[in-house]
Motif scaffolding. Structure first.
Motif, PDB file in Angstrom:
ATOM      1  N   PHE A  56       0.711  -1.146   0.019  1.00  0.00           N
ATOM      2  CA  PHE A  56      -0.186  -0.102  -0.051  1.00  0.00           C
ATOM      3  C   PHE A  56       0.877   1.166  -0.124  1.00  0.00           C
ATOM      4  N   ALA A  57       2.088   1.188   0.148  1.00  0.00           N
ATOM      5  CA  ALA A  57       2.991   2.345   0.401  1.00  0.00           C
ATOM      6  C   ALA A  57       3.137   3.300  -0.848  1.00  0.00           C
ATOM      7  N   SER A  58       3.029   2.702  -1.820  1.00  0.00           N
ATOM      8  CA  SER A  58       3.161   3.552  -2.867  1.00  0.00           C
ATOM      9  C   SER A  58       1.925   4.023  -3.553  1.00  0.00           C
ATOM     10  N   LEU A  59       0.784   3.699  -2.883  1.00  0.00           N
ATOM     11  CA  LEU A  59      -0.485   3.932  -3.281  1.00  0.00           C
ATOM     12  C   LEU A  59      -1.263   5.393  -2.865  1.00  0.00           C
ATOM     13  N   GLY A  60      -0.564   6.167  -2.219  1.00  0.00           N
ATOM     14  CA  GLY A  60      -0.913   7.469  -1.547  1.00  0.00           C
ATOM     15  C   GLY A  60      -2.008   7.368  -0.507  1.00  0.00           C
ATOM     16  N   VAL A  61      -1.645   6.328   0.280  1.00  0.00           N
ATOM     17  CA  VAL A  61      -2.810   6.233   1.348  1.00  0.00           C
ATOM     18  C   VAL A  61      -2.195   6.509   2.540  1.00  0.00           C
ATOM     19  N   SER A  62      -3.076   6.766   3.561  1.00  0.00           N
ATOM     20  CA  SER A  62      -2.498   6.997   4.890  1.00  0.00           C
ATOM     21  C   SER A  62      -2.600   5.684   5.714  1.00  0.00           C
ATOM     22  N   LEU A  63      -1.565   5.229   6.157  1.00  0.00           N
ATOM     23  CA  LEU A  63      -1.279   3.905   6.861  1.00  0.00           C
ATOM     24  C   LEU A  63      -1.715   4.044   8.276  1.00  0.00           C
ATOM     25  N   VAL A  64      -2.553   3.159   8.785  1.00  0.00           N
ATOM     26  CA  VAL A  64      -2.586   2.879  10.382  1.00  0.00           C
ATOM     27  C   VAL A  64      -2.240   1.393  10.629  1.00  0.00           C
ATOM     28  N   LEU A  65      -1.525   1.335  11.548  1.00  0.00           N
ATOM     29  CA  LEU A  65      -0.732  -0.121  11.732  1.00  0.00           C
ATOM     30  C   LEU A  65      -1.259  -0.326  13.240  1.00  0.00           C
ATOM     31  N   TRP A  66      -1.827  -1.679  13.428  1.00  0.00           N
ATOM     32  CA  TRP A  66      -2.236  -2.133  14.780  1.00  0.00           C
ATOM     33  C   TRP A  66      -1.408  -3.230  14.946  1.00  0.00           C
ATOM     34  N   ASP A  67      -0.913  -3.650  16.291  1.00  0.00           N
ATOM     35  CA  ASP A  67      -0.028  -4.764  16.647  1.00  0.00           C
ATOM     36  C   ASP A  67      -0.073  -4.515  18.061  1.00  0.00           C
ATOM     37  N   VAL A  68       0.505  -5.690  18.886  1.00  0.00           N
ATOM     38  CA  VAL A  68       0.852  -5.456  20.196  1.00  0.00           C
ATOM     39  C   VAL A  68       2.262  -5.512  20.294  1.00  0.00           C
ATOM     40  N   ASN A  69       3.032  -6.027  19.101  1.00  0.00           N
ATOM     41  CA  ASN A  69       4.444  -5.964  19.188  1.00  0.00           C
ATOM     42  C   ASN A  69       4.877  -4.655  18.571  1.00  0.00           C
ATOM     43  N   GLN A  70       5.314  -3.743  19.745  1.00  0.00           N
ATOM     44  CA  GLN A  70       5.664  -2.304  19.408  1.00  0.00           C
ATOM     45  C   GLN A  70       6.926  -2.479  18.259  1.00  0.00           C
ATOM     46  N   GLU A  71       7.843  -3.312  18.650  1.00  0.00           N
ATOM     47  CA  GLU A  71       9.152  -3.284  17.565  1.00  0.00           C
ATOM     48  C   GLU A  71       8.958  -3.786  16.178  1.00  0.00           C
ATOM     49  N   GLY A  72       7.742  -4.642  16.158  1.00  0.00           N
ATOM     50  CA  GLY A  72       7.506  -5.019  14.838  1.00  0.00           C
ATOM     51  C   GLY A  72       6.632  -4.027  14.025  1.00  0.00           C
ATOM     52  N   MET A  73       5.864  -3.272  14.825  1.00  0.00           N
ATOM     53  CA  MET A  73       5.214  -2.132  14.135  1.00  0.00           C
ATOM     54  C   MET A  73       6.236  -0.940  13.778  1.00  0.00           C
ATOM     55  N   LYS A  74       7.385  -0.672  14.674  1.00  0.00           N
ATOM     56  CA  LYS A  74       8.361   0.214  14.085  1.00  0.00           C
ATOM     57  C   LYS A  74       9.007  -0.039  12.977  1.00  0.00           C
ATOM     58  N   GLU A  75       9.262  -1.440  12.816  1.00  0.00           N
ATOM     59  CA  GLU A  75       9.996  -2.029  11.591  1.00  0.00           C
ATOM     60  C   GLU A  75       9.098  -1.953  10.447  1.00  0.00           C
ATOM     61  N   THR A  76       7.713  -2.213  10.444  1.00  0.00           N
ATOM     62  CA  THR A  76       6.941  -2.328   9.345  1.00  0.00           C
ATOM     63  C   THR A  76       6.882  -0.862   8.911  1.00  0.00           C
ATOM     64  N   ALA A  77       6.748   0.210   9.973  1.00  0.00           N
ATOM     65  CA  ALA A  77       6.786   1.674   9.609  1.00  0.00           C
ATOM     66  C   ALA A  77       7.846   1.902   8.952  1.00  0.00           C
ATOM     67  N   ARG A  78       9.400   1.782   9.262  1.00  0.00           N
ATOM     68  CA  ARG A  78      10.340   2.102   8.670  1.00  0.00           C
ATOM     69  C   ARG A  78      10.444   1.570   7.172  1.00  0.00           C
ATOM     70  N   LEU A  79       9.942   0.411   7.063  1.00  0.00           N
ATOM     71  CA  LEU A  79       9.879  -0.426   5.660  1.00  0.00           C
ATOM     72  C   LEU A  79       8.768   0.375   4.595  1.00  0.00           C
ATOM     73  N   VAL A  80       7.699   0.797   5.162  1.00  0.00           N
ATOM     74  CA  VAL A  80       6.950   1.391   4.327  1.00  0.00           C
ATOM     75  C   VAL A  80       7.248   2.693   4.053  1.00  0.00           C
ATOM     76  N   LYS A  81       7.960   3.242   4.834  1.00  0.00           N
ATOM     77  CA  LYS A  81       8.487   4.638   4.568  1.00  0.00           C
ATOM     78  C   LYS A  81       9.699   4.557   3.356  1.00  0.00           C
ATOM     79  N   GLU A  82      10.439   3.521   3.364  1.00  0.00           N
ATOM     80  CA  GLU A  82      11.387   3.367   2.373  1.00  0.00           C
ATOM     81  C   GLU A  82      10.791   3.143   1.289  1.00  0.00           C
ATOM     82  N   LYS A  83       9.528   2.701   1.129  1.00  0.00           N
ATOM     83  CA  LYS A  83       8.772   2.187  -0.109  1.00  0.00           C
ATOM     84  C   LYS A  83       8.049   3.328  -0.635  1.00  0.00           C
ATOM     85  N   GLY A  84       7.969   4.639   0.069  1.00  0.00           N
ATOM     86  CA  GLY A  84       7.381   5.819  -0.424  1.00  0.00           C
ATOM     87  C   GLY A  84       6.176   6.305   0.394  1.00  0.00           C
ATOM     88  N   ALA A  85       5.724   5.547   1.440  1.00  0.00           N
ATOM     89  CA  ALA A  85       4.696   5.968   2.363  1.00  0.00           C
ATOM     90  C   ALA A  85       5.019   7.115   2.928  1.00  0.00           C
TER      91      ALA A  85
END
Length: 310
Positions: A56-85
Motif C-alpha cells: 500500500f506504501a506507493s498508493l498514496g494512502v495514509s497507513l494505520v498499523l495495529w499490533d501488540v508488538n511495538q518493535e514489529g510495528m516500528k520496523e513495518t513503519a520504517r519499511l513502508v516509509k522506505e517504499k514511499g509512504a
C-alpha cells in the motif's frame, strides 16, 4: 405470479453473477484509485500484515498499523516509509479486547481521521487437537480470529455507512470453508469470521450502502511459520503459498472490489466439490487438501502474539 417472477429473477441473477465471477478469474476489473484513503491493518507488525502495508506504501494512502508488538510495528513503519509512504501511524492494540479496540479506534479518529479501508488480518492458531487444547487458548482463538472483527466493525463502520464509502476486508482462510484435522478451534473461528463478514455485506446491500465494499480472503496455508507441521496433500494442485504472492493478490482484490478471493485458484473447484451434494460423506474427506502432522510448531504470528511459540 410474484413467485414466478422472483424465481426467474433469482435464476437470471445467479447466472449473471456466476458468469461475472468466472470472468474475473481471467480478466481483472479496472482498479480503483485509493489515493487519500485511510487504511488500517491489524496484525501489521509482521507476516502478511507487514507485506500488505508495504504494497500500500506507493498508493498514496495514509497507513494505520495495529499490533501488540511495538518493535514489529516500528520496523513495518520504517519499511513502508522506505517504499514511499509519507503518512504512517502505528498503535499498540490487543484486538481481542473490546475496550482497547474502542479506545484506540477513538484515538485514530482524532489523530488521523475516519478509516475508510479496514483490513482485519490478525489471527492466531493453537495447533492442537481439540481435547488437548487448553480452554484459555480456545477462547483466545475465538476472541482474536472472530470477535475482534465485531469490535473493529463497530468502531469504524458507522463513518463508512454515513459516507456510503469504504471497504471492509476480512482475511480468513480456506480452513474457514473446510474442516482440518487438528485445527478445530481455528476452523470454527474462521468459519464464524466468514459468516459474519458475509452477513454484514448483505446488510449493507439491503440498506442501500452499496458504496461500502467488502472482500473476504480465504488463502490456503502460507509459509509464514504460523502453520509449521501442516502441509498439502497435493503440493502441485494446492501448494503452500508464498506470503508475498498472497499479499499482492489481496491488494489486487481490494483495488478491483472483488467480493471473494480464494487462493490458490484451484480452491474454487475444490470448494465446489466439497459443497456438492453429489459427493458422499466419506468422499468429502478426499477433497480436503490439508495434512496435519502429529508434531506441530505453532507461531502466533499475529497482532496479539507476534512470534510467540506455543
Amino acid at each position: 405470479m410474484n413467485f414466478l417472477l422472483e424465481t426467474l429473477q433469482l435464476i437470471l441473477m445467479s447466472i449473471y453473477y456466476n458468469i461475472e465471477a468466472f470472468v474475473r478469474l481471467f480478466i481483472p476489473f479496472k482498479k480503483k484509485n485509493v489515493t487519500g484513503e485511510i487504511v488500517l491493518i491489524t496484525g501489521a507488525g509482521s507476516g502478511i500484515g507487514r507485506l500488505m502495508a508495504e504494497k500500500f506504501a506507493s498508493l498514496g494512502v495514509s497507513l494505520v498499523l495495529w499490533d501488540v508488538n511495538q518493535e514489529g510495528m516500528k520496523e513495518t513503519a520504517r519499511l513502508v516509509k522506505e517504499k514511499g509512504a509519507t503518512r504512517v501511524h502505528y498503535y499498540m492494540c490487543d484486538c481481542s479486547d473490546k475496550a482497547k479496540v474502542y479506545r484506540v479506534a477513538d484515538q485514530v479518529k482524532r489523530e488521523v481521521g475516519d478509516v475508510s479501508i479496514l483490513i482485519n488480518n490478525a489471527g492466531i492458531v493453537t495447533g492442537r487437537n481439540f481435547m488437548d487444547a487448553p480452554d484459555s487458548l480456545i477462547e483466545k482463538t475465538i476472541e482474536v480470529n472472530t470477535m475482534a472483527h465485531f469490535w473493529t466493525y463497530k468502531a469504524f463502520l458507522p463513518a463508512m455507512t454515513a459516507n456510503n464509502h469504504g471497504h471492509l476486508v476480512s482475511v480468513a482462510s480456506t480452513a474457514g470453508m473446510i474442516g482440518v484435522n487438528g485445527l478445530a478451534d481455528y476452523c470454527a473461528s474462521k468459519f464464524a469470521a466468514i459468516g459474519f463478514a458475509e452477513s454484514v455485506a448483505l446488510e449493507l446491500l439491503a440498506t442501500g450502502k452499496d458504496g461500502v465494499k467488502t472482500t473476504i480472503v480465504c488463502p490456503h496455508f502460507m509459509n509464514t511459520g504460523m502453520f509449521d507441521g501442516c502441509n498439502s496433500k497435493w503440493p502441485l494442485l494446492v501448494p503452500v503459498l508464498d506470503p508475498d504472492y498472497v499479499a499482492t493478490k489481496i491488494i489486487e482484490a481490494i483495488l478491483t472490489d472483488q467480493v471473494y478471493l480464494l487462493l490458490p485458484k484451484s480452491m474454487y473447484i475444490l470448494m465446489g466439490m466439497k459443497k456438492s451434494d453429489l459427493l458422499p460423506r466419506h468422499a468429502r474427506r478426499i477433497v480436503t487438501p490439508f495434512q496435519h502432522s502429529e508434531v506441530v510448531t505453532v507461531h502466533a504470528q499475529t497482532a496479539q502474539y507476534s512470534h510467540t511459540h506455543w
